[in-house]
Scaffold this motif. Structure first.
Motif, PDB file in Angstrom:
ATOM      1  N   ARG A 132       0.817  -1.220   0.000  1.00 47.15           N
ATOM      2  CA  ARG A 132       0.000   0.000   0.000  1.00 47.15           C
ATOM      3  C   ARG A 132       0.843   1.259   0.000  1.00 47.15           C
ATOM      4  N   LYS A 133       1.925   1.261   0.761  1.00 48.09           N
ATOM      5  CA  LYS A 133       2.747   2.457   0.900  1.00 48.09           C
ATOM      6  C   LYS A 133       3.934   2.494  -0.048  1.00 48.09           C
ATOM      7  N   GLY A 134       4.246   1.358  -0.682  1.00 52.73           N
ATOM      8  CA  GLY A 134       5.374   1.329  -1.575  1.00 52.73           C
ATOM      9  C   GLY A 134       6.707   1.430  -0.861  1.00 52.73           C
ATOM     10  N   MET A 135       6.731   1.060   0.418  1.00 57.36           N
ATOM     11  CA  MET A 135       7.961   1.086   1.205  1.00 57.36           C
ATOM     12  C   MET A 135       8.604  -0.290   1.191  1.00 57.36           C
ATOM     13  N   SER A 136       9.874  -0.332   1.538  1.00 53.03           N
ATOM     14  CA  SER A 136      10.546  -1.620   1.626  1.00 53.03           C
ATOM     15  C   SER A 136      10.118  -2.332   2.903  1.00 53.03           C
ATOM     16  N   ARG A 137      10.347  -3.628   2.940  1.00 53.69           N
ATOM     17  CA  ARG A 137       9.994  -4.401   4.133  1.00 53.69           C
ATOM     18  C   ARG A 137      10.799  -3.932   5.337  1.00 53.69           C
ATOM     19  N   ALA A 138      12.039  -3.550   5.101  1.00 50.30           N
ATOM     20  CA  ALA A 138      12.876  -3.061   6.197  1.00 50.30           C
ATOM     21  C   ALA A 138      12.335  -1.750   6.768  1.00 50.30           C
ATOM     22  N   GLN A 139      11.870  -0.880   5.881  1.00 45.75           N
ATOM     23  CA  GLN A 139      11.317   0.396   6.328  1.00 45.75           C
ATOM     24  C   GLN A 139      10.043   0.197   7.145  1.00 45.75           C
ATOM     25  N   VAL A 140       9.172  -0.692   6.662  1.00 51.82           N
ATOM     26  CA  VAL A 140       7.929  -0.945   7.387  1.00 51.82           C
ATOM     27  C   VAL A 140       8.220  -1.599   8.736  1.00 51.82           C
ATOM     28  N   SER A 141       9.160  -2.517   8.758  1.00 47.16           N
ATOM     29  CA  SER A 141       9.534  -3.172  10.025  1.00 47.16           C
ATOM     30  C   SER A 141      10.071  -2.154  11.017  1.00 47.16           C
ATOM     31  N   GLN A 142      10.888  -1.223  10.535  1.00 50.48           N
ATOM     32  CA  GLN A 142      11.412  -0.170  11.406  1.00 50.48           C
ATOM     33  C   GLN A 142      10.278   0.711  11.931  1.00 50.48           C
ATOM     34  N   MET A 143       9.307   1.004  11.067  1.00 54.30           N
ATOM     35  CA  MET A 143       8.159   1.791  11.484  1.00 54.30           C
ATOM     36  C   MET A 143       7.371   1.054  12.571  1.00 54.30           C
ATOM     37  N   PHE A 144       7.189  -0.254  12.412  1.00 59.69           N
ATOM     38  CA  PHE A 144       6.493  -1.053  13.422  1.00 59.69           C
ATOM     39  C   PHE A 144       7.212  -0.951  14.769  1.00 59.69           C
ATOM     40  N   ASP A 145       8.524  -1.058  14.736  1.00 60.99           N
ATOM     41  CA  ASP A 145       9.305  -1.000  15.979  1.00 60.99           C
ATOM     42  C   ASP A 145       9.132   0.353  16.666  1.00 60.99           C
ATOM     43  N   GLN A 146       9.155   1.406  15.879  1.00 63.55           N
ATOM     44  CA  GLN A 146       9.017   2.751  16.451  1.00 63.55           C
ATOM     45  C   GLN A 146       7.638   2.960  17.064  1.00 63.55           C
ATOM     46  N   VAL A 147       6.607   2.569  16.326  1.00 62.92           N
ATOM     47  CA  VAL A 147       5.241   2.753  16.831  1.00 62.92           C
ATOM     48  C   VAL A 147       4.996   1.864  18.049  1.00 62.92           C
ATOM     49  N   THR A 148       5.533   0.656  18.035  1.00 62.72           N
ATOM     50  CA  THR A 148       5.382  -0.249  19.178  1.00 62.72           C
ATOM     51  C   THR A 148       6.002   0.350  20.432  1.00 62.72           C
ATOM     52  N   ALA A 149       7.160   0.981  20.282  1.00 63.47           N
ATOM     53  CA  ALA A 149       7.827   1.603  21.426  1.00 63.47           C
ATOM     54  C   ALA A 149       7.020   2.791  21.949  1.00 63.47           C
ATOM     55  N   ILE A 150       6.473   3.595  21.040  1.00 66.21           N
ATOM     56  CA  ILE A 150       5.663   4.740  21.448  1.00 66.21           C
ATOM     57  C   ILE A 150       4.398   4.262  22.155  1.00 66.21           C
ATOM     58  N   ALA A 151       3.780   3.212  21.616  1.00 66.45           N
ATOM     59  CA  ALA A 151       2.579   2.653  22.238  1.00 66.45           C
ATOM     60  C   ALA A 151       2.890   2.126  23.632  1.00 66.45           C
ATOM     61  N   ALA A 152       4.048   1.498  23.787  1.00 67.46           N
ATOM     62  CA  ALA A 152       4.433   0.965  25.089  1.00 67.46           C
ATOM     63  C   ALA A 152       4.529   2.064  26.134  1.00 67.46           C
ATOM     64  N   ASP A 153       4.976   3.241  25.725  1.00 68.70           N
ATOM     65  CA  ASP A 153       5.047   4.377  26.650  1.00 68.70           C
ATOM     66  C   ASP A 153       3.667   4.778  27.155  1.00 68.70           C
ATOM     67  N   GLU A 154       2.625   4.420  26.407  1.00 70.52           N
ATOM     68  CA  GLU A 154       1.255   4.731  26.808  1.00 70.52           C
ATOM     69  C   GLU A 154       0.565   3.525  27.454  1.00 70.52           C
ATOM     70  N   GLY A 155       1.353   2.475  27.735  1.00 72.75           N
ATOM     71  CA  GLY A 155       0.797   1.301  28.392  1.00 72.75           C
ATOM     72  C   GLY A 155       0.138   0.309  27.460  1.00 72.75           C
ATOM     73  N   LEU A 156       0.406   0.427  26.148  1.00 74.46           N
ATOM     74  CA  LEU A 156      -0.192  -0.463  25.159  1.00 74.46           C
ATOM     75  C   LEU A 156       0.849  -1.470  24.669  1.00 74.46           C
ATOM     76  N   ARG A 157       0.414  -2.689  24.403  1.00 72.22           N
ATOM     77  CA  ARG A 157       1.331  -3.749  23.999  1.00 72.22           C
ATOM     78  C   ARG A 157       1.010  -4.184  22.577  1.00 72.22           C
ATOM     79  N   TYR A 158       1.501  -3.426  21.621  1.00 73.39           N
ATOM     80  CA  TYR A 158       1.237  -3.727  20.219  1.00 73.39           C
ATOM     81  C   TYR A 158       1.993  -4.981  19.786  1.00 73.39           C
ATOM     82  N   ASP A 159       1.332  -5.767  18.924  1.00 76.04           N
ATOM     83  CA  ASP A 159       1.960  -6.950  18.354  1.00 76.04           C
ATOM     84  C   ASP A 159       1.629  -6.969  16.860  1.00 76.04           C
TER      85      ASP A 159
END
Length: 239
Positions: free
Chosen positions: A62-89
């Protein structure tokens, strides 16, 4: 004061924004006088009820990004969510159309449990790998929040709340909303995105002041003669 929040169940920033807004509202002195209304929005209405492939596959396409870029984005958002008490998977997220989930939300709102179902749907999607396009999953989530199973199944099958969902999306378009979460305070102030809690605090305070202006009262006549220059207050130049 009314706060309308447009969001999608399949939006990771919407869950983060919900938590940050909730923190601001919890500390707001007039929180008991704030009415929160959840409004529907779909980031991708073209999705089928069930999408073959992972969230990673879907976003790469959908975004035309590489798998590495999307994986990095997942890691960043997961960390931000964790700061709010959310456990993204993100590895277990099931990609599915969110329209039926929004129909359930409108039923839940009509029955007084909209907040509970909104929270449950977001958690099911991002933390527990539930399929929000599966009617059985939606019925179970609704029942756990106090809704009647037969009513849920009947309303989803007959699309009782379809027009309500479409009306929310149409309203968002008329307001120029192109991304979520989007917060509208008293139909006057807009806040776009999962902003820091401090910004939500400022927005609540400003909207409250606008809708509840300070009214100055005139002194009550007492019959006691006073000099016009007499003061009963202190200022920068003294008392």
């Amino acid at each position: 004061m009314k706060v309308e929040i447009w969001s999608d169940i399949a939006c990771p920033w919407c869950y983060i924004g919900k938590r940050r807004f909730e923190k601001a509202l919890a500390a707001f002195p007039h929180r008991d006088e704030v009415e929160v209304q959840w409004r529907s929005y779909q980031l991708d209405p073209t999705l089928p009820d069930h999408h073959d492939g992972t969230e990673l596959d879907y976003l790469v396409d959908r975004k035309g990004m590489s798998r590495a870029q999307v994986s990095q984005m997942f890691d960043q958002v997961t960390a931000i969510a964790a700061d709010e008490g959310l456990r993204y998977d993100f590895g277990s997220v099931v990609v599915a159309n969110s329209f039926a989930g929004h129909e359930l939300l409108h039923l839940a709102k009509a029955r007084g449990v909209g907040e509970e179902v909104k929270e449950a749907l977001l958690s099911a999607h991002f933390e527990h790998g539930e399929d929000i396009g599966d009617r059985e999953v939606l019925v179970r989530i609704g029942v756990q929040s106090g809704l009647d199973a037969d009513e849920i199944a009947r309303d989803l099958a007959s699309h009782t709340w379809r027009d309500a969902v479409v009306a929310d999306i149409t309203a968002a378009n008329s307001l120029g909303i192109r991304g979520v979460p989007f917060f509208v305070l008293d139909e006057k102030y807009g806040v776009s995105g999962a902003q820091p809690t401090e910004l939500f605090t400022q927005a609540l305070e400003q909207a409250w002041r606008e809708s509840h202006p300070l009214v100055m009262l005139q002194p009550v006549a007492t019959g006691i003669a006073t000099d016009a220059t007499d003061t009963v207050a202190c200022g920068p130049e003294g008392c």
